[in-house]
Motif scaffolding. Sequence first.
Motif, PDB file in Angstrom:
ATOM      1  N   HIS A   3       0.883  -1.262   0.180  1.00  0.00           N
ATOM      2  CA  HIS A   3       0.023   0.049   0.158  1.00  0.00           C
ATOM      3  C   HIS A   3       0.858   1.394  -0.062  1.00  0.00           C
ATOM      4  CE1 HIS A   3       0.930  -0.628   4.282  1.00  0.00           C
ATOM      5  NE2 HIS A   3       0.606   0.676   4.642  1.00  0.00           N
ATOM      6  N   HIS A  45       1.570   3.671   1.871  1.00  0.00           N
ATOM      7  CA  HIS A  45       2.549   4.283   2.891  1.00  0.00           C
ATOM      8  C   HIS A  45       3.959   3.906   2.903  1.00  0.00           C
ATOM      9  CE1 HIS A  45      -1.206   4.567   5.759  1.00  0.00           C
ATOM     10  NE2 HIS A  45      -1.293   5.660   5.032  1.00  0.00           N
ATOM     11  N   HIS A  67      -7.299  -0.951   3.993  1.00  0.00           N
ATOM     12  CA  HIS A  67      -6.472  -0.162   4.953  1.00  0.00           C
ATOM     13  C   HIS A  67      -6.320   1.432   4.203  1.00  0.00           C
ATOM     14  CE1 HIS A  67      -3.035   0.890   7.154  1.00  0.00           C
ATOM     15  NE2 HIS A  67      -2.115   1.100   6.082  1.00  0.00           N
ATOM     16  N   GLU A  95       1.134   5.872  11.819  1.00  0.00           N
ATOM     17  CA  GLU A  95      -0.019   5.471  11.173  1.00  0.00           C
ATOM     18  C   GLU A  95      -1.359   5.067  11.965  1.00  0.00           C
ATOM     19  OE1 GLU A  95       0.153   2.235   8.159  1.00  0.00           O
ATOM     20  OE2 GLU A  95       2.315   2.613   7.425  1.00  0.00           O
TER      21      GLU A  95
HETATM   22 ZN   LIG Z   1      -0.130   1.752   6.177  1.00  0.00          ZN
END
Ligand SMILES: [Zn+2]
Length: 324
Positions: free
Chosen positions: A32, A34, A85, A323
């Motif tokens: 993902h 991040h 997410h 996060e």
């Molecule tokens: Zn993340």
Amino acid sequence: MRADFHPHGIYLPEIELWLDGAGDCPNNWISHGHVDCAGEAQGRVLATAETLEMCGADSARSTATAYGQPLDFRGATLTAWPSSHMLGAAQLLAEYGGERLVYTGGIKLRAPLCGAETSIVPCDRLILEATFGLPIYRFIEREDARRRIVEFAAECLGAGITPVLLGHRLGLGQEIAHVLCEAAIPTAVEAPIARFLPLYERAGYAFSGWTPLEDDGAGGKAIVAGRGARGRREAAAKNIRVAYVSGWASLDNARARAGAEALIPYSGEADFGELTALVEASGARSVDLVRGHAEAFAHILRSRGLDARAAAMDGARGGGEAEG
Ligand SMILES: [Zn+2]
């Protein structure tokens, strides 16, 4: 299927594939946005199209994987499945030698405010992020989060107070902005969050009427900002109230730590109940836990008769309180 856990990522040696690896990883699955994959290895990066764009992957060495579309890779079959997410976030199913391994990356079962909902993928071996793997973490549903975000902003504006909603700068930040815009609440968005709004718009989420947040404040508007922005906002506008939207907002001390008057415990990650339900529904015979409360959650799963362990990945990228 063998999985090696290193400080800089997880490695599947039989198919020579890294999972969210950092540094020199010749073939790297990125779960993902991040995870930063810009300017690193010269090898191939596999991820969803949204994730590739968010993390700045070089398009010449990227392979976009669509949800549910199998890909042949070094004798294995790889398939991305949604993980809720954030926009574009995906679990990876790797089928090899008759075994099914799933690496979740960031995941939750609750519906996201933007993005596809998680599919629970049956597997033999599960590698799961356990950021909030303690029973103290309990989050609210999407509709509750939506209502509380809108009510907080509307009540503040009605009283002549500037509402500031703090959320992660990639994921929850855009989701909060989307909720406010949908509710026709005048909204000012800080630049690090606003820069990703076009990507969300291309994915079908509307952000009508928002404005960039100027340094001199945003009278009469709700402000969407990342955590840590409170000090700057206070300097700009004295008359503010802050709401913190995060999994960490389910902790008693979150109010003080985030400098927030209102706590909205909604997250891009799973809470304890979701993690437990996910493990059970996967049917996994073997569970490796990474990040967050991996040790404690592994202990809880073992007490329920499951073969579970915390993976030793000290220093691994990502994670932490930034996060969630
Ligand atoms: Zn993340």
